[in-house]
Design a protein around this motif. Structure first.
Motif, PDB file in Angstrom:
ATOM      1  N   THR A   1      -5.363  -7.373   1.658  1.00 44.89           N
ATOM      2  CA  THR A   1      -4.478  -8.100   0.439  1.00 44.89           C
ATOM      3  C   THR A   1      -5.385  -7.959  -0.838  1.00 44.89           C
ATOM      4  OG1 THR A   1      -4.823 -10.309   0.830  1.00 44.89           O
ATOM      5  CG2 THR A   1      -3.073  -9.455   1.638  1.00 44.89           C
ATOM      6  N   GLU A   2      -6.652  -8.478  -0.709  1.00 43.87           N
ATOM      7  CA  GLU A   2      -7.725  -8.544  -1.774  1.00 43.87           C
ATOM      8  C   GLU A   2      -8.072  -7.135  -2.069  1.00 43.87           C
ATOM      9  OE1 GLU A   2      -9.617 -11.179  -3.011  1.00 43.87           O
ATOM     10  OE2 GLU A   2      -8.398 -12.798  -2.178  1.00 43.87           O
ATOM     11  N   LEU A   3      -8.178  -6.154  -1.484  1.00 44.33           N
ATOM     12  CA  LEU A   3      -8.763  -4.899  -1.688  1.00 44.33           C
ATOM     13  C   LEU A   3      -7.589  -4.060  -2.311  1.00 44.33           C
ATOM     14  CD1 LEU A   3     -11.117  -2.766  -1.250  1.00 44.33           C
ATOM     15  CD2 LEU A   3      -9.973  -2.325   1.084  1.00 44.33           C
ATOM     16  N   PHE A   4      -6.433  -4.203  -1.774  1.00 40.47           N
ATOM     17  CA  PHE A   4      -5.344  -3.407  -2.438  1.00 40.47           C
ATOM     18  C   PHE A   4      -4.332  -3.980  -3.201  1.00 40.47           C
ATOM     19  CE2 PHE A   4      -6.717  -1.077   1.282  1.00 40.47           C
ATOM     20  CZ  PHE A   4      -6.695   0.198   0.974  1.00 40.47           C
ATOM     21  N   CYS A   5      -4.647  -5.246  -3.567  1.00 44.32           N
ATOM     22  CA  CYS A   5      -3.886  -6.200  -4.571  1.00 44.32           C
ATOM     23  C   CYS A   5      -2.585  -6.257  -4.115  1.00 44.32           C
ATOM     24  CB  CYS A   5      -4.036  -5.769  -5.938  1.00 44.32           C
ATOM     25  SG  CYS A   5      -5.771  -5.832  -6.480  1.00 44.32           S
ATOM     26  N   LEU A   6      -2.231  -6.364  -2.845  1.00 43.95           N
ATOM     27  CA  LEU A   6      -0.871  -6.293  -2.205  1.00 43.95           C
ATOM     28  C   LEU A   6      -0.618  -7.813  -1.578  1.00 43.95           C
ATOM     29  CD1 LEU A   6      -0.448  -2.895  -0.848  1.00 43.95           C
ATOM     30  CD2 LEU A   6       0.734  -3.749  -2.738  1.00 43.95           C
ATOM     31  N   SER A   7       0.605  -8.058  -1.435  1.00 44.67           N
ATOM     32  CA  SER A   7       0.880  -9.405  -0.631  1.00 44.67           C
ATOM     33  C   SER A   7       0.586  -9.395   0.755  1.00 44.67           C
ATOM     34  CB  SER A   7       2.301 -10.079  -1.008  1.00 44.67           C
ATOM     35  OG  SER A   7       3.153  -9.024  -0.220  1.00 44.67           O
ATOM     36  N   HIS A   8       0.316 -10.251   1.391  1.00 46.77           N
ATOM     37  CA  HIS A   8       0.086 -10.522   3.050  1.00 46.77           C
ATOM     38  C   HIS A   8       1.247  -9.860   3.666  1.00 46.77           C
ATOM     39  CE1 HIS A   8       0.110 -12.506   6.859  1.00 46.77           C
ATOM     40  NE2 HIS A   8      -1.373 -12.487   6.651  1.00 46.77           N
ATOM     41  N   GLU A   9       2.654 -10.248   3.108  1.00 50.00           N
ATOM     42  CA  GLU A   9       3.617  -9.613   3.781  1.00 50.00           C
ATOM     43  C   GLU A   9       3.869  -8.292   3.744  1.00 50.00           C
ATOM     44  OE1 GLU A   9       7.022  -9.869   6.078  1.00 50.00           O
ATOM     45  OE2 GLU A   9       5.637 -11.450   5.570  1.00 50.00           O
ATOM     46  N   SER A  10       3.323  -7.648   2.379  1.00 46.25           N
ATOM     47  CA  SER A  10       3.545  -6.276   2.259  1.00 46.25           C
ATOM     48  C   SER A  10       2.407  -5.449   3.332  1.00 46.25           C
ATOM     49  CB  SER A  10       2.915  -5.624   0.780  1.00 46.25           C
ATOM     50  OG  SER A  10       4.151  -6.210   0.020  1.00 46.25           O
ATOM     51  N   ILE A  11       1.135  -6.057   3.218  1.00 48.29           N
ATOM     52  CA  ILE A  11       0.275  -5.203   4.084  1.00 48.29           C
ATOM     53  C   ILE A  11       0.523  -5.361   5.567  1.00 48.29           C
ATOM     54  CG2 ILE A  11      -2.318  -5.703   5.132  1.00 48.29           C
ATOM     55  CD1 ILE A  11      -2.369  -4.675   2.249  1.00 48.29           C
ATOM     56  N   ARG A  12       1.200  -6.464   5.938  1.00 49.38           N
ATOM     57  CA  ARG A  12       1.769  -6.656   7.272  1.00 49.38           C
ATOM     58  C   ARG A  12       2.802  -5.818   7.886  1.00 49.38           C
ATOM     59  NH1 ARG A  12       5.464  -8.839  10.284  1.00 49.38           N
ATOM     60  NH2 ARG A  12       6.670  -9.772   8.309  1.00 49.38           N
ATOM     61  N   LYS A  13       3.868  -5.667   6.769  1.00 48.05           N
ATOM     62  CA  LYS A  13       4.666  -4.387   6.921  1.00 48.05           C
ATOM     63  C   LYS A  13       4.455  -2.996   6.957  1.00 48.05           C
ATOM     64  CE  LYS A  13       8.796  -7.086   4.508  1.00 48.05           C
ATOM     65  NZ  LYS A  13       9.517  -7.026   3.407  1.00 48.05           N
ATOM     66  N   ILE A  14       3.506  -2.788   6.166  1.00 47.50           N
ATOM     67  CA  ILE A  14       2.949  -1.542   6.411  1.00 47.50           C
ATOM     68  C   ILE A  14       2.091  -1.290   7.772  1.00 47.50           C
ATOM     69  CG2 ILE A  14       0.877  -0.049   5.257  1.00 47.50           C
ATOM     70  CD1 ILE A  14       1.527  -1.338   2.511  1.00 47.50           C
ATOM     71  N   ILE A  15       1.172  -2.144   7.962  1.00 55.89           N
ATOM     72  CA  ILE A  15       0.618  -1.943   9.232  1.00 55.89           C
ATOM     73  C   ILE A  15       1.327  -1.705  10.512  1.00 55.89           C
ATOM     74  CG2 ILE A  15      -0.825  -3.461  10.820  1.00 55.89           C
ATOM     75  CD1 ILE A  15      -2.196  -4.357   8.686  1.00 55.89           C
ATOM     76  N   TYR A  16       2.679  -2.734  10.520  1.00 57.52           N
ATOM     77  CA  TYR A  16       3.594  -2.680  11.632  1.00 57.52           C
ATOM     78  C   TYR A  16       4.193  -1.386  11.635  1.00 57.52           C
ATOM     79  CZ  TYR A  16       2.019  -7.544  12.844  1.00 57.52           C
ATOM     80  OH  TYR A  16       1.230  -8.485  13.043  1.00 57.52           O
ATOM     81  N   LYS A  17       4.655  -0.656  10.418  1.00 55.68           N
ATOM     82  CA  LYS A  17       5.335   0.402  10.241  1.00 55.68           C
ATOM     83  C   LYS A  17       4.539   1.258  10.710  1.00 55.68           C
ATOM     84  CE  LYS A  17       8.053   3.117   7.124  1.00 55.68           C
ATOM     85  NZ  LYS A  17       8.418   3.224   5.595  1.00 55.68           N
TER      86      LYS A  17
END
Length: 89
Positions: free
Chosen positions: A70-86
């Motif tokens: 989240t810090e590295l890509f300036c995205l929310s926790h939820e956005s990162i989680r969705k990308i990973i699970y997708k």
């Protein structure tokens, strides 16, 4: 979107047929599916986001936590989680 007078652009027979269904109303005629570009195709945004998402997934597999991503890509926790699970699927 600009409006055009059907009388000025359609053949008379087609105009008559349309008038059997609608008169004096505004109607929307969508583009053919093959004519419409998907979101982000023309600008290249779709490819940029796809590349970014693969990079996020790769870094996650290398051991970075969701919080670090989240810090590295300036995205929310939820956005990162969705990308990973997708991409896991």
């Amino acid at each position: 979107m600009s409006y055009k007078n059907a009388k000025n652009i359609l053949p008379p027979k087609l105009l008559e047929e349309l008038q059997n269904y609608v008169q004096g109303e505004t109607i929307y005629i969508p583009q053919k599916e093959d004519m419409r570009a998907q979101w982000g195709r023309k600008s290249g945004t779709r490819e940029v986001i796809s590349f970014r998402n693969k990079e996020i997934f790769q870094k996650y597999n290398e051991g970075l936590t969701i919080e670090e991503l989240t810090e590295l890509f300036c995205l929310s926790h939820e956005s990162i989680r969705k990308i990973i699970y997708k991409l896991k699927i």
